[in-house]
Design a protein around this motif. Structure first.
Motif, short mmCIF file in Angstrom:
data_model
loop_
_atom_site.label_atom_id
_atom_site.label_comp_id
_atom_site.label_asym_id
_atom_site.label_seq_id
_atom_site.Cartn_x
_atom_site.Cartn_y
_atom_site.Cartn_z
N UNK A 710 0.82 -1.21 0.00
CA UNK A 710 0.00 0.00 0.00
C UNK A 710 0.85 1.26 0.00
N UNK A 711 1.96 1.23 0.75
CA UNK A 711 2.84 2.41 0.77
C UNK A 711 3.46 2.64 -0.61
N UNK A 712 3.81 1.56 -1.27
CA UNK A 712 4.48 1.68 -2.57
C UNK A 712 3.47 2.04 -3.66
N UNK A 713 2.20 1.70 -3.45
CA UNK A 713 1.17 1.99 -4.46
C UNK A 713 1.13 3.47 -4.82
N UNK A 741 2.50 -5.18 -8.64
CA UNK A 741 1.46 -4.23 -8.19
C UNK A 741 0.21 -4.25 -9.06
N UNK A 742 0.23 -5.00 -10.17
CA UNK A 742 -0.88 -4.93 -11.12
C UNK A 742 -2.20 -5.34 -10.50
N UNK A 743 -2.15 -6.20 -9.54
CA UNK A 743 -3.38 -6.67 -8.92
C UNK A 743 -4.08 -5.65 -8.06
N UNK A 744 -3.37 -4.59 -7.63
CA UNK A 744 -3.99 -3.60 -6.75
C UNK A 744 -4.16 -2.25 -7.42
N UNK A 745 -3.99 -2.23 -8.76
CA UNK A 745 -4.13 -0.96 -9.48
C UNK A 745 -5.61 -0.62 -9.68
N UNK A 750 -4.58 1.29 -14.61
CA UNK A 750 -4.39 0.07 -15.39
C UNK A 750 -4.48 0.35 -16.88
N UNK A 751 -5.50 1.09 -17.30
CA UNK A 751 -5.67 1.38 -18.73
C UNK A 751 -4.54 2.27 -19.24
N UNK A 752 -4.13 3.21 -18.44
CA UNK A 752 -3.00 4.06 -18.85
C UNK A 752 -1.74 3.21 -19.05
N UNK A 753 -1.53 2.29 -18.15
CA UNK A 753 -0.35 1.43 -18.25
C UNK A 753 -0.43 0.55 -19.48
N UNK A 754 -1.62 0.04 -19.80
CA UNK A 754 -1.77 -0.83 -20.96
C UNK A 754 -1.49 -0.08 -22.25
N UNK A 780 -4.36 -7.64 -18.51
CA UNK A 780 -5.63 -8.13 -19.05
C UNK A 780 -6.27 -9.12 -18.08
N UNK A 781 -5.47 -9.97 -17.50
CA UNK A 781 -5.98 -10.96 -16.56
C UNK A 781 -6.52 -10.33 -15.29
N UNK A 782 -5.97 -9.16 -14.93
CA UNK A 782 -6.38 -8.54 -13.67
C UNK A 782 -7.59 -7.63 -13.81
N UNK A 783 -8.08 -7.42 -15.05
CA UNK A 783 -9.24 -6.55 -15.25
C UNK A 783 -10.48 -7.17 -14.61
N UNK A 784 -11.16 -6.35 -13.83
CA UNK A 784 -12.36 -6.85 -13.18
C UNK A 784 -13.48 -7.02 -14.19
N UNK A 785 -14.43 -7.85 -13.85
CA UNK A 785 -15.52 -8.15 -14.77
C UNK A 785 -16.29 -6.89 -15.15
N UNK A 786 -16.48 -6.03 -14.19
CA UNK A 786 -17.26 -4.81 -14.45
C UNK A 786 -16.52 -3.81 -15.34
N UNK A 787 -15.19 -4.00 -15.48
CA UNK A 787 -14.40 -3.05 -16.27
C UNK A 787 -14.01 -3.59 -17.63
N UNK A 788 -14.50 -4.77 -17.97
CA UNK A 788 -14.03 -5.41 -19.20
C UNK A 788 -14.34 -4.60 -20.44
N UNK A 789 -15.54 -4.03 -20.51
CA UNK A 789 -15.91 -3.24 -21.67
C UNK A 789 -14.96 -2.07 -21.89
N UNK A 790 -14.42 -1.55 -20.81
CA UNK A 790 -13.55 -0.39 -20.91
C UNK A 790 -12.20 -0.68 -21.53
N UNK A 791 -11.78 -1.92 -21.53
CA UNK A 791 -10.46 -2.25 -22.08
C UNK A 791 -10.57 -3.16 -23.30
N UNK A 792 -11.80 -3.46 -23.71
CA UNK A 792 -11.97 -4.40 -24.83
C UNK A 792 -11.29 -3.91 -26.10
#
Length: 960
Positions: A710-713, A741-745, A750-754, A780-792
């Motif tokens: 969390x501190x490094x985030x 850190x990808x799992x806690x972004x 996340x989209x900016x990084x992609x 891609x694997x860490x994208x939550x279900x609710x955010x999938x449309x945003x990165x499709x």
């Protein structure tokens, strides 16, 4: 030793004026102190304090001195005849012995009339220069190695007679001093009595017996010396006599040293009885005289030692009187304490014990000597170390030195000069005992905080590598345990201060010298406890010194002028070799055997020495220490917390390189954030990429501790910016951290990084290319279900690049492309045909490629323009990727909607393909030609719909 006829050496009588009751006592009668007006109430030290000292009883001043022989007054007629006759001698030459004797006896007789005859006084005082000149000539004419006439004796008698009448022929001017020196030489340098007797047998000397004449001559010489003191008993005159006697007291020839010692003893005895106590009192060479007499007390010749012991007996008397009169009234308690200490010492051993026990003299006298006199004492004692012919003298000098420094070490003011002489003398001292005493003397000085820096500074001003004598000194320092840490710390600070200044054009010489000194200290292992206690500081300072020394030679060191005069410096001697050997020895002396082995096995020492790989060596050593000796590692980590803010860039880089590796330790969790995460954040923005590397390495290590995530985030924006760096190592380290850190972004980050990672697909740096795809797949694997449309759309855009890079010439890149492509397909809920995973180049099996093209053409229709994407790869730098793109386009057109293709036109595709027909690579030209044919074919074929409409129209026009 107090008899009237003292026998010196081979039966030589050398004590005139000696009484039978002088042995073993010092006359401390201070009756003439009454001439000095003092307020008795202002002094607590009284005469009784001196009289109470054991072995120093009161005795009469008149018992030990023979009264002058009073002659009847000379008549006026005799005086009138003597003056002209003497005058004639002034104007002529004294050729024969009778003439010389007549002149001398006439002058001596005339001197008796000085008290009552003004004419005589006027005559003599106006012709003193002439008298001195004639006496000088007479002495010169006497043979230096024999006694064949009484002329020399008569010269001494004449000078004594004039002295008793207050006419001083040996004090005052340069010509008189020259006469004094000549007279001293003429008597002291005579051979022994035995040699004189043997010489007389060979060369008869007339009516005189050489042995008898010698005894009378020496008797006259002693009386002459005492007359100088009796009639003008000022300390300045004693100082002058000692000045002329000094070289003979140190003579290498036994007879000369013996005569000088006996003569000096008589002068001191006489001075002790007739000393004038009128202020000002000055004895500029007191310390030198005390030391010299002390050394003579240990002389290998018994007669010399005995004479010196008695002389020291009387010198103590003089010293006590002098200090009693001249001491500061404000410090009378100090004098009283000195008297008390002297009394206590003399209760332990009497003054007679001075003989053969020089160290006792040092104990007694040092309480009365001031700093300048102590300095004289020490320097004279050190001169005694040069006497290699007499080991006893060297031994005495060593005992004196160590005793004096032990008892008065805090009162010295000229320690650098003393150290200079000690270092110079070490090379000529072969006796182990004396060497041990000398080194102990240095140890005493260096262990006192007042002198520690002074001694270290001086020792560091010698050429490196240290010769065997200086090396032995560093290795065998004997210091009490409480002082060891202080000494090692002060030596270490000399080196550390060189690292705290901006990088100079040349390295400071003291840095190299201090490093070599540390090496010698480690080898000697006498400061073992301090070495363990200061291990963190020592290790880091030496590593920093290694960093500063890389690629330097001794010509890059600011060597003080004259230091290597006449010496050639070996090319193998470099600042780096000193630093490496000191570091190795430190590890071995602190039992870090495993760490040493790891460094050696993994070529860690070579890494430390490299300009580009120094930090890798630091990292290796830090990890070895953390693995094998976590306790020491933790001590180093806590040391580095403040150290990271000090020094120049090399200082900070080496410290940071060690620090970030230690962050792997669970103990790092205890560090406040300001000392860990905040510091790493600052380094992320540093202008030097090495600091960015270290910051990322440190963050990676901190992420081993889950609670640190969390501190490094909060540093994610800074880390993402580093993906655009040109330094490959920085980018790779940033990717490595982002993978953790990808799992806690959050979704935006996340989209900016992609998007940034997508821009790195195809990077010319293979590892950057590969790991950017890896991180993209993880994202891609860490994208939550609710955010999938945003990165499709981003995922769809990545398909063609990933597909084409599966044909990359780098197998690792190609394999990773297929793996990430699978992740993207799973995200889109696609099932890729197995042909996608074929490792063979596409141009080998175009049928399988057709299946892949058909799949992607169908799946991407209306979602992404894969044809336009593929055309962008026609100019890719890698041949396999360009070839795959051309083949993909040629086959893709076969499975695309013809109407859609004709609507957009194929000209733009054909133009790009025609350009490739001129490519120097034949395989690419062939594939491009085939693709161009397929595209042109599609463009030339009529639209199927238009054909059907035309046919219907034509049929409708036909008659029925």
């Amino acid at each position: 030793m107090g008899s009237r006829h003292r026998i010196c050496g081979r039966g030589e009588v050398v004590i005139p004026y000696a009484s039978d009751n002088d042995s073993g006592s010092v006359d401390l009668q201070l009756s003439n102190l009454e001439d000095i007006k003092k307020d008795p109430s202002s002094l607590e030290v009284t005469d009784s304090d001196i009289f109470d000292i054991p072995g120093i009883p009161q005795e009469s001043l008149t018992d030990g001195f023979r009264p002058l022989t009073h002659r009847d007054p000379l008549g006026e007629a005799i005086v009138e005849r003597l003056i002209p006759s003497i005058q004639e001698f002034f104007n002529g030459e004294l050729k024969s012995e009778p003439e010389k004797l007549t002149f001398l006896r006439s002058l001596s007789s005339l001197s008796q009339t000085l008290p009552y005859d003004e004419t005589t006084e006027s005559f003599i005082r106006s012709h003193i220069t002439d008298i001195v000149h004639i006496l000088h000539r007479l002495v010169v004419e006497e043979p230096l190695h024999s006694v064949f006439s009484p002329v020399r004796q008569e010269v001494f008698i004449t000078i004594a007679d004039l002295s008793y009448q207050n006419v001083h022929l040996l004090f005052g001017s340069e010509d008189r001093a020259e006469l004094f020196s000549l007279i001293m030489k003429s008597i002291i340098t005579l051979p022994s009595v035995t040699s004189l007797t043997q010489l007389q047998e060979i060369t008869p000397s007339g009516p005189y017996n050489s042995e008898c004449l010698y005894r009378q001559t020496f008797q006259a010489f002693s009386e002459m010396l005492q007359s100088l003191v009796v009639k003008d008993p000022h300390l300045e005159n004693l100082d002058t006599i000692f000045k002329h006697m000094d070289p003979w007291l140190q003579s290498a020839k036994d007879p000369e040293r013996e005569r000088a010692a006996a003569s000096m003893a008589q002068v001191l005895k006489c001075s002790s009885r007739h000393l004038s106590l009128k202020l000002p009192l000055r004895f500029q060479r007191l310390g030198h005289l005390v030391a010299l007499m002390a050394l003579l007390c240990g002389d290998p010749l018994t007669e010399v030692a005995e004479e010196a012991a008695e002389g020291t007996h009387y010198l103590l008397h003089i010293t006590l009187k002098l200090k009693y009169i001249t001491h500061d009234k404000k410090n009378h308690q100090s004098l009283k304490r000195a008297m008390k200490k002297c009394r206590e010492l003399l209760e332990l051993y009497s003054i007679k014990w001075f003989y053969s026990c020089p160290f006792k003299i040092a104990q007694v006298f040092e309480v009365f000597l001031d700093s300048d006199e102590l300095y004289q004492f020490v320097m004279t004692t050190l001169d005694g170390l040069k006497n290699v012919k007499h080991p006893c003298t060297q031994q005495s000098a060593g005992e004196l030195l160590i005793t004096l420094v032990k008892n008065a070490e805090s009162r010295f003011e000229k320690v650098p000069e003393i150290m200079d002489v000690i270092c110079a003398r070490l090379s000529i001292i072969s006796q182990p005992t004396v060497r041990h005493q000398i080194i102990n003397t240095v140890s005493l000085f260096i262990s006192r905080p007042k002198y520690t820096d002074v001694v270290i500074n001086h020792l560091l001003c010698h050429p490196v590598p240290y010769d065997r004598h200086l090396a032995e000194l560093w290795r065998t320092l004997e210091v009490e345990l409480p002082s060891t840490t202080w000494i090692l710390w002060r030596l270490l600070r000399k080196l550390q201060k060189c690292h705290n200044v901006p990088t100079q054009e040349k390295m400071a010489y003291v840095a190299v010298a201090a490093t070599d000194a540390l090496y010698e200290v480690f080898v000697g292992n006498r400061l073992r406890a301090a070495t363990f206690r200061l291990f963190p500081q020592l290790l880091m300072t030496l590593l920093i010194q290694i960093h500063h020394s890389i690629d330097l030679t001794m010509s890059d060191v600011a060597i003080p002028s004259g230091l290597y005069t006449g010496q050639e410096m070996s090319s193998e001697v470099t600042p780096l070799c000193f630093a490496i050997q000191a570091t190795k020895t430190l590890l071995l002396r602190t039992w870090c055997w495993q760490e040493f082995h790891i460094m050696e096995k993994n070529k860690g020492w070579a890494l430390l020495e490299g300009k580009e790989c120094h930090l890798q060596g630091v990292s290796l050593l830090a990890n070895a220490l953390l693995e094998r000796n976590h306790l020491l590692a933790h001590k180093v980590m806590y040391l580095l917390v403040p150290l990271l803010n000090r020094g120049n860039d090399k200082h900070k880089l080496t410290s940071a390189g060690f620090f970030v590796e230690l962050l792997q330790s669970p103990v790092a969790r205890r560090l406040p954030s300001i000392y860990s995460v905040a510091r790493l954040r600052d380094w992320l923005h540093h202008g030097n990429n090495l600091f960015k590397n270290l910051a990322l390495r440190g963050l990676h290590n901190l992420l081993r501790h889950q609670e640190m995530s969390e501190d490094i985030k909060s540093l994610l924006p800074s880390i993402l910016d580093l993906l655009c760096e040109t330094d490959e190592k920085v980018v790779l380290l940033a990717i490595q951290i982002l993978l953790q850190l990808v799992g806690i972004m959050d979704f935006t980050t996340l989209t900016d990084m992609m998007r940034t990672l997508f821009s790195l697909f195809g990077d010319v740096r293979p590892d950057v290319h590969r790991f950017s795809m890896t991180l993209f797949g993880a994202s891609v694997k860490s994208v939550k279900y609710t955010d999938k449309k945003g990165v499709e759309n981003q995922v769809l855009d990545s398909l063609v690049p990933l597909l084409l890079y599966s044909q990359d010439e780098n197998d690792a890149v190609a394999e990773e492309s297929r793996r990430v492509l699978t992740i993207c397909a799973q995200f889109l809920k696609w099932r890729l045909p197995h042909e996608v995973y074929c490792r063979d180049p596409w141009y080998i099996s175009p049928r399988e490629v057709g299946t892949v093209c058909k799949f992607f053409g169908k799946k991407c229709k209306g979602k992404v323009n894969i044809l336009a994407q593929t055309l962008m790869f026609f100019k890719n730098a890698k041949l396999p990727v360009r070839r795959a793109a051309v083949l993909f386009v040629g086959l893709l057109t076969k499975y695309m909607d013809d109407n859609e293709l004709r609507m957009k036109g194929t000209g733009w595709i054909e133009d790009d393909l025609r350009d490739l027909l001129r490519d120097p690579e034949p395989s690419l030209r062939v594939v491009a030609s085939q693709a161009l044919f397929r595209v042109q074919k599609v463009g030339a074929e009529p639209d199927h719909g238009q054909t059907v409409f035309g046919l219907r129209k034509l049929i409708g026009c036909l008659p029925t």
